[in-house]
Design an enzyme around this catalytic site. Structure first.
Site, PDB file in Angstrom:
ATOM      1  CG  HIS A 177       9.264   3.865  -0.874  1.00  0.00           C
ATOM      2  ND1 HIS A 177       9.611   3.373   0.364  1.00  0.00           N
ATOM      3  CD2 HIS A 177       8.000   3.425  -1.093  1.00  0.00           C
ATOM      4  CE1 HIS A 177       8.611   2.676   0.868  1.00  0.00           C
ATOM      5  NE2 HIS A 177       7.612   2.697  -0.010  1.00  0.00           N
ATOM      6  CG  HIS A 190       3.918   1.578  -3.751  1.00  0.00           C
ATOM      7  ND1 HIS A 190       4.228   0.234  -3.748  1.00  0.00           N
ATOM      8  CD2 HIS A 190       4.466   2.093  -2.618  1.00  0.00           C
ATOM      9  CE1 HIS A 190       4.928  -0.058  -2.651  1.00  0.00           C
ATOM     10  NE2 HIS A 190       5.090   1.060  -1.950  1.00  0.00           N
ATOM     11  CG  ASP A 247       4.667   4.759   0.560  1.00  0.00           C
ATOM     12  OD1 ASP A 247       4.716   3.844  -0.272  1.00  0.00           O
ATOM     13  OD2 ASP A 247       4.417   4.550   1.766  1.00  0.00           O
ATOM     14  CG  ASP A 248       1.136   4.184  -1.853  1.00  0.00           C
ATOM     15  OD1 ASP A 248       0.953   3.513  -2.882  1.00  0.00           O
ATOM     16  OD2 ASP A 248       1.739   3.749  -0.849  1.00  0.00           O
ATOM     17  CD  GLU A 270       4.981   1.536   6.446  1.00  0.00           C
ATOM     18  OE1 GLU A 270       4.271   2.533   6.243  1.00  0.00           O
ATOM     19  OE2 GLU A 270       4.911   0.509   5.753  1.00  0.00           O
ATOM     20  CG  HIS A 310       7.765  -1.934   1.358  1.00  0.00           C
ATOM     21  ND1 HIS A 310       8.242  -1.954   0.072  1.00  0.00           N
ATOM     22  CD2 HIS A 310       6.868  -0.910   1.424  1.00  0.00           C
ATOM     23  CE1 HIS A 310       7.651  -0.977  -0.617  1.00  0.00           C
ATOM     24  NE2 HIS A 310       6.824  -0.343   0.177  1.00  0.00           N
TER      25      HIS A 310
END
Length: 358
Positions: A40, A42, A301-302, A223, A220
């Protein structure tokens, strides 16, 4: 989930195994060395302020910030929407194949230092094609850097094309058609961006098209959106993994299903904290999900925006929730099992994990 994923186990057995782990706590260095897969991530979310300014200068792009420090300060956002606004604004510096390759190289070098041995990278082509960047430029840049990483760093991986759920479904359909000119580069498709108000059911047809092309499906869900979105992603999109999925705990029947069918969740603790999905990391449901028998992985994630790459997430979990060496190994093993790597590559990674333990 691929066929080589471990067989299902009941929540009670998984809970017993999880709670029986040794009490030893791994060091920072041990967690960085832990062989793991990142599922996961990005790639646009790895754009550090320094690289953003470097690419802006290269491409003559005027960022709405006076300095690297001012941009870094802007990374202190309050919620998902404010993050997305910044995320898409800085993305304007990515214009050429070399830009996307350089972005990916920066991440993969950092990831290698954090123990990543296999990386399945999300990318958002609609955010680039809307700016006039050809989708081939995006895919070839990221994919070329992945080829380099396999050769030079020993990191395997692939690309997962994510549809922006707050864009029209017709745009997702056009994006898939365009991306299929690079079919050999793609592992699968996913669904991301603002979740509330954009249920997975909207994208049922485009996911069916992608699966018919032999692409894996992830999404996704759960969340900021409800547990029902997770159910939709499974039933209507054919999702093999759920990205985030932390609200699944609101639905006991869903938890039982996730555990029984070994459907992995790609959980991102520091992201959940920064975006207020779980404002207090000490209350994060990561261990609760694992104790219920759910296949859980730890991801970043980011990371440029959320304050930590993958090993940093492991370290934060250890410091806040507690994490033994055996638990860390279990999360890493699940990431390998839940990946879309070949059976042969998974066997290699499991051997590396055994050596880490030894």
């Amino acid at each position: 989930m691929t066929d080589s994923t471990a067989p299902a186990s009941s929540p009670s057995r998984a809970s017993s195994a999880f709670s029986a782990f040794s009490a030893s706590s791994p060091s920072d260095d041990a967690l960085r060395a832990l062989p793991k897969a990142e599922l996961h991530l990005h790639i646009e979310g790895t754009l550090e302020p320094e690289l953003a300014f470097e690419l802006a200068a290269r491409n003559g792009v005027a960022l709405p910030f006076a300095s690297v420090d001012e941009l870094a300060a802007a990374y202190d956002f309050a919620d998902l929407q404010s993050f997305l606004d910044l995320y898409y604004a800085t993305m304007a510096v990515l214009q050429t194949e070399d830009d996307f390759a350089e972005l990916t190289r920066h991440y993969l070098r950092r990831a290698s230092e954090q123990g990543v041995r296999h990386a399945e990278l999300f990318f958002d082509p609609q955010a680039h094609t809307a700016r006039g960047v050809p989708i081939e430029t995006v895919i070839d840049g990221i994919g070329g850097a992945l080829d380099e990483a396999e050769r030079d760093l020993g990191i395997s991986g692939g690309l997962i094309l994510c549809f922006l759920r707050d864009q029209p479904v017709a745009s997702a359909d056009r994006t898939l058609s365009a991306a299929l000119t690079r079919r050999e580069r793609l592992l699968g498709v996913g669904l991301d961006s603002a979740e509330v108000g954009y249920p997975p059911s909207l994208f049922q047809d485009v996911f069916a098209r992608a699966r018919a092309e032999g692409l894996h499906a992830v999404a996704h869900a759960g969340e900021e959106g409800p547990a029902g979105y997770v159910v939709e992603a499974l039933d209507l999109l054919g999702a093999e993994r759920i990205d985030h999925g932390i609200r699944s705990l609101d639905d006991p029947a869903l938890i039982e299903r996730l555990a029984r069918d070994r459907i992995p969740l790609t959980v991102c603790p520091l992201s959940n904290q920064r975006l207020q999905a779980t404002p207090d990391l000490a209350l994060h449901p990561l261990h609760s999900l694992a104790e219920a028998g759910v296949a859980v992985t730890i991801n970043s994630d980011d990371p440029a925006y959320f304050g930590g790459y993958i090993a940093d997430n492991f370290i934060a979990v250890r410091d806040t929730l507690g994490l033994t060496s055996a638990q860390a190994e279990a999360y890493a093993r699940t990431s390998i099992d839940a990946s879309f790597a070949s059976d042969a590559r998974k066997a290699e990674l499991r051997r590396e994990l055994e050596a880490w333990r030894g």
